[in-house]
Structures are given as C-alpha cells and as structure tokens.
Design an enzyme around this catalytic site. Structure first.
Site: not given
Ligand code: AMP
Length: 283
Positions: A33, A38-39, A63, A149, A188
């Site tokens: 969330g 990026g998401h 985690q 990502g 985030s």
């Molecule tokens: P998170 O919500 O931060 O756990 O990220 C969820 C997914 O979004 C993971 O696969 C991350 O690698 C991807 N993600 C987060 N930030 C970025 C970004 N700046 N560029 C690309 N993917 C991202």
C-alpha cells in the site's frame, strides 16, 4: 468496470474464478500500500498485458524487523484504491492480519542462500517474511504473472528462486525502478523525509550512477567502483551508509570481478529513514 475492493480470501478466489472462466488471464501485483507511481507502473504492465489485475495491499507484519518501522508504515487504503482504479486494476485485495495469519499459523518459506547479504544481513527474518507472504498471495490469487520492482532487486531474486524451486506456476515479471525527476527512487518511505533530507536523498542514486559510469568506462574491479560511490556518499555527512556492494544481477551475490551484468546496490540512512537503491550495469 470499477475496481472491486475485497477483504477475504474467499471473495478474491471467487472474483478470480469468475474472471478465469470468462477467459481472462490473471496478473498479480503484491504491495504494502501507500501506493505511488512506482507501484502504478507495475499495475500498468499487467493491465496493458490485458490481464485481470489483482493488486494486493497488505502491510505484512512478519517482514518487519523493527516494530517502529511497522507502526510508522503509512496506510492510505482509499487513496490506494483510487490509484488502482485509475490504472485499470480489477481488484484490490486488502486482507486483515488475522485473515492472513490466523491463530495457529505455523509455516515459513525461506531462501537462505540469497538472503545472507545486502538487506538480508541487516534485517533479520525480513526475507523469510517476504517469501512467506508472497507464497501465500500467489496461492490465493493463482495468477499467471506476478509483477515486482527492480528497486527491491534482492527481493526479486529471492522470489524468482522461490517460484522456480517450488514449481509455482507463475511468470515472475520485473519492472524497472520508477524515479523522481532528480533520480530519487520512488518509495512509500520517502514521505517520511524532512524537506532538508529530501533535498539530500537523490545523492544516493547520483552516487550509484557514478559507479555505473566507472564500469561503463571500463573498470572491472568492484573495490574501485565501491570507492567511487562511497567517496560521493561520504561527502554528505547526513548519510549513514549501511551497505554498498557490487553484486551479480541475477542472484545478487558479491562478485570479485565484473565480467557479467551487475548491480551496484546500497542502503543508507538519512536521519531515521532507511533508503535503498540499486543500478543495473551491463557489461
Ligand atoms: P512495497 O509496497 O514497497 O512493498 O512494494 C511493492 C512492489 O512495488 C515491490 O515489487 C516493489 O519492488 C515495487 N516498487 C516499489 N517502489 C518501486 C519503484 N520506485 N519502482 C518500481 N517498483 C517499485
């Protein structure tokens, strides 16, 4: 068609089953969330592939190696649902902690060989928590493709290994890191930066990029590349570098010489915020 917000495994299973029987391919985008562009790119990739896209929003307690980090993690489900709807996702799955980890939950999934270094060395249990929750989410949604990502490149390597080793019938797709105009990787956690920290933060990417240029100019010595990056970072006293390594791009393990594609990967603290980033260097 509007985006459905679903909370239980049963609801998601039934929405996915319906889509599948209508001939749709299923794509899954696991997130915690606090969604940003990026998401958004991960969601776009799935939607543009024509998939019935399920975005999971779950701040996974197992985690987090530090309780402060878990407690401070931003939650913004209504805004997240809006972003998912704007990007064309079919479902947002936002399970409760009890729904994911009911009383008596007792299993863990681990990829120890890829979790010893980088973030794994500094965040005990983190990647076990990640692998466990991703295995669960993939089993709940049963997508043909799942999107991750490259910003979290060690996580990506671990998930690829897990999916291969456990014969999970899913294609793991990696998406390049989305960045701010000044190079800072979207995260985030960026919203926790003070204004002054926000101005300094892009130096992490700029330093990694200088390391990439060093390799581009022919350097094949990881120590030499590390020195270039560290010199830049250490000139800014507000940064506390946690790790900085040159690793092979596939398994994210340290290399002794640079003779295949590598990533320069770093984690650094700015005040109480931990930033990670990496750049791919093709040789
Ligand atoms: P998170 O919500 O931060 O756990 O990220 C969820 C997914 O979004 C993971 O696969 C991350 O690698 C991807 N993600 C987060 N930030 C970025 C970004 N700046 N560029 C690309 N993917 C991202």
């Amino acid at each position: 068609v509007s985006t459905q917000l679903l909370y239980t495994v049963e609801e998601v299973r039934s929405a996915v089953a319906k889509a599948r029987s209508a001939g749709r391919t299923i794509g899954c985008v696991p997130t915690m969330g606090a969604l940003h562009a990026g998401h958004g790119a991960l969601i776009d990739w799935s939607v543009e592939a024509g998939e019935f896209t399920v975005v999971t929003v779950f701040v996974n307690p197992i985690q987090f190696d530090r309780k402060e980090d878990y407690d401070a993690y931003a939650i913004s489900l209504p805004a997240d649902v809006d972003l998912c709807a704007a990007r064309g996702a079919a479902v947002v799955f936002a399970p409760s902690v009890e729904g994911m980890y009911p009383e008596g939950f007792a299993t863990a999934v681990e990829v120890p060989a890829l979790a010893q270094n980088l973030c794994g060395a500094f965040r005990p249990g983190h990647f076990r928590g990640v692998a466990t929750v991703v295995a669960k989410l993939l089993n709940i949604v049963q997508p043909q493709a799942a999107y991750f990502g490259e910003k979290d490149a060690q996580q990506l390597a671990i998930i690829r290994q897990m999916a291969a080793d456990l014969n999970l019938p899913v294609r793991i797709v990696s998406v390049p890191t989305g960045r701010e105009f000044d190079g800072l990787a979207l995260s985030s956690r960026n919203r926790r930066l003070s204004e002054a920290e926000r101005r300094i933060a892009p130096l992490l990417y700029q330093a990694l990029d200088a390391g990439r240029r060093k390799i581009g100019n022919g350097s094949r010595d990881p120590a030499e590349v590390q020195r270039v990056v560290l010199t830049i970072l250490e000139a800014e006293p507000a940064f506390r570098v946690e790790y900085l390594e040159v690793v092979d791009a596939r398994r994210m393990q340290a290399v002794e010489s640079i003779h295949e594609d590598v990533r320069i990967a770093a984690a650094a603290w700015l005040g109480s915020t931990r930033l990670i980033d990496n750049v791919l260097c093709r040789v």
